[in-house]
Design an enzyme around this catalytic site. Structure first.
Site, PDB file in Angstrom:
ATOM      1  N   ARG A  70       0.838  -1.207   0.000  1.00  0.00           N
ATOM      2  CA  ARG A  70       0.000   0.000   0.000  1.00  0.00           C
ATOM      3  C   ARG A  70       0.874   1.259   0.000  1.00  0.00           C
ATOM      4  O   ARG A  70       0.591   2.235  -0.668  1.00  0.00           O
ATOM      5  CB  ARG A  70      -0.961   0.020   1.201  1.00  0.00           C
ATOM      6  CG  ARG A  70      -1.634   1.376   1.362  1.00  0.00           C
ATOM      7  CD  ARG A  70      -2.898   1.380   2.185  1.00  0.00           C
ATOM      8  NE  ARG A  70      -2.908   0.560   3.361  1.00  0.00           N
ATOM      9  CZ  ARG A  70      -2.270   0.856   4.514  1.00  0.00           C
ATOM     10  NH1 ARG A  70      -1.556   1.958   4.633  1.00  0.00           N
ATOM     11  NH2 ARG A  70      -2.353   0.028   5.536  1.00  0.00           N
ATOM     12  N   TYR A 128     -15.251  16.740 -16.412  1.00  0.00           N
ATOM     13  CA  TYR A 128     -15.729  15.355 -16.485  1.00  0.00           C
ATOM     14  C   TYR A 128     -16.814  15.119 -15.417  1.00  0.00           C
ATOM     15  O   TYR A 128     -16.673  15.561 -14.273  1.00  0.00           O
ATOM     16  CB  TYR A 128     -14.534  14.407 -16.282  1.00  0.00           C
ATOM     17  CG  TYR A 128     -14.954  12.992 -15.999  1.00  0.00           C
ATOM     18  CD1 TYR A 128     -15.685  12.268 -16.943  1.00  0.00           C
ATOM     19  CD2 TYR A 128     -14.649  12.377 -14.789  1.00  0.00           C
ATOM     20  CE1 TYR A 128     -16.095  10.974 -16.668  1.00  0.00           C
ATOM     21  CE2 TYR A 128     -15.060  11.080 -14.520  1.00  0.00           C
ATOM     22  CZ  TYR A 128     -15.785  10.388 -15.461  1.00  0.00           C
ATOM     23  OH  TYR A 128     -16.201   9.117 -15.196  1.00  0.00           O
ATOM     24  N   ASP A 186      -6.125  18.398 -15.277  1.00  0.00           N
ATOM     25  CA  ASP A 186      -6.496  17.044 -15.682  1.00  0.00           C
ATOM     26  C   ASP A 186      -6.058  16.902 -17.138  1.00  0.00           C
ATOM     27  O   ASP A 186      -6.643  17.494 -18.041  1.00  0.00           O
ATOM     28  CB  ASP A 186      -8.024  16.867 -15.536  1.00  0.00           C
ATOM     29  CG  ASP A 186      -8.470  15.445 -15.830  1.00  0.00           C
ATOM     30  OD1 ASP A 186      -7.763  14.743 -16.584  1.00  0.00           O
ATOM     31  OD2 ASP A 186      -9.534  15.034 -15.334  1.00  0.00           O
ATOM     32  N   LYS A 207      -7.119   5.742 -19.627  1.00  0.00           N
ATOM     33  CA  LYS A 207      -7.309   6.235 -20.999  1.00  0.00           C
ATOM     34  C   LYS A 207      -6.019   6.078 -21.820  1.00  0.00           C
ATOM     35  O   LYS A 207      -5.505   4.988 -21.905  1.00  0.00           O
ATOM     36  CB  LYS A 207      -7.825   7.670 -20.927  1.00  0.00           C
ATOM     37  CG  LYS A 207      -8.978   7.861 -19.919  1.00  0.00           C
ATOM     38  CD  LYS A 207     -10.215   7.127 -20.348  1.00  0.00           C
ATOM     39  CE  LYS A 207     -11.301   6.927 -19.324  1.00  0.00           C
ATOM     40  NZ  LYS A 207     -11.422   7.728 -18.148  1.00  0.00           N
TER      41      LYS A 207
END
Ligand code: PLP
Length: 398
Positions: A53, A105, A177, A202
């Protein structure tokens, strides 16, 4: 660890990331470390990694590769693009303000608005292409100015350099972004931004088989803060996802070139089509953001939105005629996709907010893939043909 700026060109950085770093067997590609934990060398002698983690060798190579591409000091890899957004919000104290674009978005819009409604942070949504609205928003002293350019789904382009300068005057952090372009086409940190985020789902991964995210910081202290919060909240990405994403990243440059070439052809085709009301693509000279895009991007990307002449029924007919484009959300994979933003990617945005952002029922969004472009154009022809067939039927029935 002191970070050394990687001076190689983007295509070299992506191809060479982690190559020949395996000291045990001399493996050319870096191994995948799935182990959740690591032994201590001895009492009170932790090694570089102790628990996945907090840190993982495979994930670290990907994080540094994306940071090098963006020319930042370090990159945190998260479990999704939304967790990258969530991670950035951890930098805020209760009640601090975010100035976000009104057409960001839908998932970001939903998170910002929900946090605003819960009183966790304050958020203003403005049209950042409108100077008056932007300046009024900045007067409220936001701590973070959020930029998404080109925006989703209308491909509005804003001037990163200008907004960053204005935001800095107010002491705000600028977050971009960069999902729609990738660092191959736009490097926001070089234009004045402090943080870049990606939905690595993406273009970065590019093969539609991973959901992931990345946050890259320009400044070492911000990077350390982000790393701390990523571990604290447990949103770091899985090693196997990092392995796949690193593999996808290696071909980013060649994929992007082909995506862009195909997209320009498709945009020109749509613009000349009598059944199209309007095309939104920054590569077209009449696009409002064309000049800014030319200045701050090294290519126009491969996302295109367009409005059909007609309504939602025409959109349905058009979609029924397609067989190469898949009706799906997401974008940036090698395969071409089409979506109806109002009922798909932006369904979480209330209809009145959709209308404010310019999202109408006849709007369709394309993610242009790297197939043979002639096949894509033929497929779009079939979509338009479906609309015409229905029109003829309706007229003869009427
Ligand atoms: N930012 C943009 C511009 C996006 O398009 C998306 C997803 O579509 C996200 C962030 C969220 O990414 P993810 O779906 O990987 O959580």
């Amino acid at each position: 660890m002191t970070k050394v700026v990687n001076h190689f060109a983007s295509d070299t950085i992506a191809v060479r990331a982690g190559i020949e770093t395996d000291t045990q067997h001399g493996a050319i590609t870096p191994p995948l470390y799935l182990s959740s934990n690591y032994s201590f060398a001895g009492f009170d002698e932790p090694r570089e990694f102790d628990y996945t983690r907090s840190g993982n060798p495979t994930r670290q190579i990907l994080g540094q590769a994306i940071a090098d591409l963006e020319q930042g000091v370090g990159g945190v890899i998260t479990s999704s693009g939304m967790s990258a957004v969530f991670l950035v919000l951890q930098l805020l104290k209760a009640g601090e303000r975010v100035l976000a674009p009104h057409d960001c978005y839908g998932g970001c819009f939903r998170l910002f608005r929900s946090y605003n409604e819960k009183g966790i942070i304050s958020v203003d949504f403005v049209d950042q292409t409108n100077d008056e609205a932007l300046l009024a928003g900045l007067e409220k002293n936001p701590k973070i100015v959020w930029i998404e350019t080109p925006s989703n789904p209308l491909l509005r382009v804003v001037d990163i350099e200008k907004i960053s300068r204005l935001a800095k005057e107010k002491g705000a952090l600028v977050v971009v972004d960069n999902t729609f372009l990738s660092p191959v086409l736009q490097k926001p940190l070089l234009l004045g931004a402090d943080i870049v985020i990606h939905s690595a789902t993406k273009y970065i991964n590019g093969h539609s088989d991973v959901v992931g995210g990345a946050v890259v910081a320009k400044d070492a202290a911000v990077y350390e803060d982000l790393k701390w919060w990523a571990n604290c909240t447990g949103i770091t990405g899985a090693p196997f996802d990092s392995f796949l994403t690193l593999r996808g990243l290696r071909t980013l440059d060649v994929r992007i070139k082909r995506h862009c070439k195909n997209a320009l052809r498709v945009a020109e085709y749509l613009q000349a089509h009598p059944q199209v009301e309007k095309v939104y693509f920054p590569g077209l000279e009449d696009h409002e953001g064309h000049e800014i895009a030319k200045k701050q991007q090294s290519g126009f990307g491969a996302m295109i939105s367009f409005k059909l002449n007609g309504d939602v029924e025409d959109a349905k007919k058009f979609l029924s005629g397609l067989s190469v484009f898949s009706l799906a959300e997401s974008l940036g994979g090698v395969e071409s996709l089409i979506c109806h933003p109002s009922t798909m990617t932006h369904a979480a945005v209330a209809i009145e907010d959709q209308i404010t952002a310019g999202i109408t029922q006849n709007l369709l969004r394309l993610s242009i893939g790297i197939e043979n472009v002639e096949d894509l154009l033929t497929d779009l022809d079939s979509g338009f043909e479906q609309c015409r067939l229905h029109e003829v039927k309706e007229v003869s029935n009427g």
